[in-house]
Design a protein around this motif. Structure first.
Motif, PDB file in Angstrom:
ATOM      1  N   GLN A  31       0.749  -1.157   0.236  1.00  0.00           N
ATOM      2  CA  GLN A  31      -0.034   0.058  -0.117  1.00  0.00           C
ATOM      3  C   GLN A  31       0.900   1.180  -0.105  1.00  0.00           C
ATOM      4  O   GLN A  31       0.519   2.260  -0.661  1.00  0.00           O
ATOM      5  N   ARG A  32       1.805   1.153   0.841  1.00  0.00           N
ATOM      6  CA  ARG A  32       2.733   2.287   0.845  1.00  0.00           C
ATOM      7  C   ARG A  32       3.439   2.576  -0.349  1.00  0.00           C
ATOM      8  O   ARG A  32       3.459   3.663  -0.740  1.00  0.00           O
ATOM      9  N   THR A  33       3.821   1.674  -1.158  1.00  0.00           N
ATOM     10  CA  THR A  33       4.772   1.682  -2.134  1.00  0.00           C
ATOM     11  C   THR A  33       3.828   2.307  -3.271  1.00  0.00           C
ATOM     12  O   THR A  33       3.949   3.028  -4.138  1.00  0.00           O
ATOM     13  N   GLN A  34       2.361   1.705  -3.442  1.00  0.00           N
ATOM     14  CA  GLN A  34       1.534   2.189  -4.379  1.00  0.00           C
ATOM     15  C   GLN A  34       1.203   3.798  -4.223  1.00  0.00           C
ATOM     16  O   GLN A  34       1.145   4.634  -5.167  1.00  0.00           O
ATOM     17  N   LEU A  35       0.884   3.916  -2.872  1.00  0.00           N
ATOM     18  CA  LEU A  35       0.572   5.473  -2.698  1.00  0.00           C
ATOM     19  C   LEU A  35       1.691   6.232  -2.944  1.00  0.00           C
ATOM     20  O   LEU A  35       1.520   7.474  -3.356  1.00  0.00           O
ATOM     21  N   GLN A  36       2.770   5.983  -2.686  1.00  0.00           N
ATOM     22  CA  GLN A  36       4.068   6.838  -2.871  1.00  0.00           C
ATOM     23  C   GLN A  36       4.405   6.901  -4.251  1.00  0.00           C
ATOM     24  O   GLN A  36       4.623   8.272  -4.855  1.00  0.00           O
ATOM     25  N   ARG A  37       3.965   6.117  -5.268  1.00  0.00           N
ATOM     26  CA  ARG A  37       4.014   6.245  -6.636  1.00  0.00           C
ATOM     27  C   ARG A  37       2.998   7.080  -6.953  1.00  0.00           C
ATOM     28  O   ARG A  37       3.477   7.976  -7.959  1.00  0.00           O
ATOM     29  N   GLN A  38       1.803   7.176  -6.671  1.00  0.00           N
ATOM     30  CA  GLN A  38       0.878   7.798  -7.075  1.00  0.00           C
ATOM     31  C   GLN A  38       0.996   9.490  -6.637  1.00  0.00           C
ATOM     32  O   GLN A  38       0.945  10.556  -7.328  1.00  0.00           O
ATOM     33  N   LEU A  39       1.529   9.463  -5.403  1.00  0.00           N
ATOM     34  CA  LEU A  39       2.200  10.817  -4.570  1.00  0.00           C
ATOM     35  C   LEU A  39       3.092  11.421  -5.588  1.00  0.00           C
ATOM     36  O   LEU A  39       3.015  12.741  -5.853  1.00  0.00           O
ATOM     37  N   SER A  40       4.132  10.758  -6.002  1.00  0.00           N
ATOM     38  CA  SER A  40       5.222  11.361  -6.629  1.00  0.00           C
ATOM     39  C   SER A  40       4.829  11.694  -8.187  1.00  0.00           C
ATOM     40  O   SER A  40       5.009  12.784  -8.727  1.00  0.00           O
ATOM     41  N   ALA A  41       3.880  11.029  -8.690  1.00  0.00           N
ATOM     42  CA  ALA A  41       3.305  11.029  -9.910  1.00  0.00           C
ATOM     43  C   ALA A  41       2.411  12.490 -10.093  1.00  0.00           C
ATOM     44  O   ALA A  41       2.625  13.320 -10.790  1.00  0.00           O
ATOM     45  N   ARG A  42       1.864  12.911  -8.823  1.00  0.00           N
ATOM     46  CA  ARG A  42       0.884  14.002  -8.862  1.00  0.00           C
ATOM     47  C   ARG A  42       1.698  15.100  -8.442  1.00  0.00           C
ATOM     48  O   ARG A  42       1.673  16.155  -8.860  1.00  0.00           O
ATOM     49  N   GLU A  43       2.875  14.973  -7.672  1.00  0.00           N
ATOM     50  CA  GLU A  43       3.613  15.997  -7.367  1.00  0.00           C
ATOM     51  C   GLU A  43       4.452  16.679  -8.560  1.00  0.00           C
ATOM     52  O   GLU A  43       4.988  17.526  -8.750  1.00  0.00           O
ATOM     53  N   ALA A  44       4.900  15.471  -9.383  1.00  0.00           N
ATOM     54  CA  ALA A  44       5.422  15.925 -10.793  1.00  0.00           C
ATOM     55  C   ALA A  44       4.711  16.619 -11.627  1.00  0.00           C
ATOM     56  O   ALA A  44       5.165  17.421 -12.435  1.00  0.00           O
ATOM     57  N   ARG A  45       3.251  16.242 -11.466  1.00  0.00           N
ATOM     58  CA  ARG A  45       2.244  16.913 -12.365  1.00  0.00           C
ATOM     59  C   ARG A  45       2.151  18.433 -11.978  1.00  0.00           C
ATOM     60  O   ARG A  45       1.929  19.444 -12.646  1.00  0.00           O
ATOM     61  N   ILE A  46       2.048  18.782 -10.637  1.00  0.00           N
ATOM     62  CA  ILE A  46       2.098  19.774 -10.082  1.00  0.00           C
ATOM     63  C   ILE A  46       3.439  20.854 -10.470  1.00  0.00           C
ATOM     64  O   ILE A  46       3.156  22.123 -10.919  1.00  0.00           O
TER      65      ILE A  46
END
Length: 90
Positions: A31-46
């Motif tokens: 769960q942490r790995t999946q969320l971290q990937r989603q978080l990184s992708a969203r931060e990159a989009r910002i």
């Protein structure tokens, strides 16, 4: 800033906040790995949205991305403000 840009940035920031909350509550490594990937992708989009907002060129973006800010955690139990450290990538 026009409304569509503002709305896109606002949505992305709300998602980042949600991912941080979910990450704190995650129970498994998967769960942490999946969320971290989603978080990184969203931060990159910002980042992309902000670069577009300010009209940065590729060379300017490279300068921004070559410098990262890291927050130092307090080493003692005493309460103090976190101090940003500037770390330059090689």
């Amino acid at each position: 800033m026009d409304t569509p840009q503002r709305d896109a940035i606002e949505r992305a920031v709300v998602q980042v906040i949600g991912f941080h909350q979910e990450l704190a509550a995650a129970k498994t490594g998967r769960q942490r790995t999946q969320l971290q990937r989603q978080l990184s992708a969203r931060e990159a989009r910002i980042d992309e949205l902000v670069y577009e907002l300010y009209g940065l060129t590729n060379p300017e973006i490279s300068v921004v991305e070559s410098t990262k800010v890291v927050t130092e955690k307090p080493t003692s139990s005493a309460s103090r403000l976190e101090e940003p450290l500037l770390i330059e990538a090689d």
